[in-house]
Design an enzyme around this catalytic site. Sequence first.
Site, PDB file in Angstrom:
ATOM      1  N   ASP A  11     -52.979  43.872 -38.537  1.00 46.97           N
ATOM      2  CA  ASP A  11     -54.303  44.452 -38.574  1.00 46.97           C
ATOM      3  C   ASP A  11     -54.454  45.161 -39.916  1.00 46.97           C
ATOM      4  O   ASP A  11     -53.460  45.510 -40.562  1.00 46.97           O
ATOM      5  CB  ASP A  11     -54.470  45.428 -37.408  1.00 46.97           C
ATOM      6  CG  ASP A  11     -55.821  46.093 -37.404  1.00 46.97           C
ATOM      7  OD1 ASP A  11     -56.833  45.380 -37.392  1.00 46.97           O
ATOM      8  OD2 ASP A  11     -55.859  47.338 -37.435  1.00 46.97           O
ATOM      9  N   ASP A  26     -57.358  47.869 -41.213  1.00 49.40           N
ATOM     10  CA  ASP A  26     -57.719  49.275 -41.305  1.00 49.40           C
ATOM     11  C   ASP A  26     -56.849  50.102 -40.361  1.00 49.40           C
ATOM     12  O   ASP A  26     -56.808  49.873 -39.158  1.00 49.40           O
ATOM     13  CB  ASP A  26     -59.193  49.474 -40.955  1.00 49.40           C
ATOM     14  CG  ASP A  26     -59.808  50.651 -41.688  1.00 49.40           C
ATOM     15  OD1 ASP A  26     -59.056  51.566 -42.065  1.00 49.40           O
ATOM     16  OD2 ASP A  26     -61.026  50.658 -41.889  1.00 49.40           O
TER      17      ASP A  26
END
Length: 345
Positions: free
Chosen positions: A31, A33
């Site tokens: 992932d 952010d």
Amino acid sequence: MPSDASADLLPDLLSVTEDPLTEAYDLAMLDLDGVVYVGPDAVPGAAAHLAAAREQGMRLAFITNNASRPPSAVAEHLTSLGVAAEPDDVVTSAQAAARVLLDRLGEGARVAMLGADGLEQALLEAGLVAVGVADEASAIVTGYAPQMRWADLMHGATRIRDGLWWVASNTDLTIPTPYGIAPGHGVLVDTVRRFSGVDPVVAGKPAQPLLEETIRRVGGTRPLMVGDRLDTDIEGARNAGLHSLLVLTGVTGLEELIAARPEERPTYIGVDLRALGEPQPAPVLEGDEWRLGGWSGSVEDGRLSLDGEGGAADWWRVAATTAWHHADAHDSAPSIEGLTPPKAT
């Protein structure tokens, strides 16, 4: 998968691998952010830790529920932060949504689109025809698009209510912006769902299509999901039958971690991406206490207590395991009043 069979014996608690994760798994699905960057800035040490993982033979894929930016823009952002990335290393929920549409409708199908450039590019690359919301179409797809016209949303919602098949890129309720946390695409999805009475097919985490598309594009036979959010990254990995690493550089803090439902619990916990190059121990129950690396954890009168001295990652592992074990037995998470995590070193 990890060499230690405890991954199968304790699916709702933390698992063990004596090998570094870079040896136990051949693909890290990261992932973005909260894991690699926070807003415009890199997570401290992330570029170096990822470079080291690559040097040790691990493939890296950068995955995002944000359907608005094309992979080239994401790769450019990563590169500017010192993280080597090519567009082919990036997989978005827009690409996963396009795959869902392609598998059902076939090439050349016309798809009404409510979204931004990243979604349109994904449709075109998949051999689909992106058309306006009022045009003849076999399906409609929606994605995050800050410039979306309310009139288009009204028209699209009406077509969904009247039976047009609907694919949503993701259901994230929030999105980070320079001016703070703002409503994400999930707010639009919830609005249309309540108006139309229709649930969309969802491409992004925690649904499976994005993770499946990542493995299809990047390869890897032993993938590991790496994320900072329990309800998307970790739950998505569990939905796909994959192991996961939770890093504590994003939105998950102690309150969220100890309250995690079984379907939100990671396989491993690390303070940051340094964990990719390290073995992953897990606490052991001794009497009424869970112990690891100099720390011991227990629940007394409904309150979580940790004593001892050791590394920060082991503290978090003991805290999580002690709390989850208690929650499974008593159907409620313990209190964390007065408990302060140690600073990472």
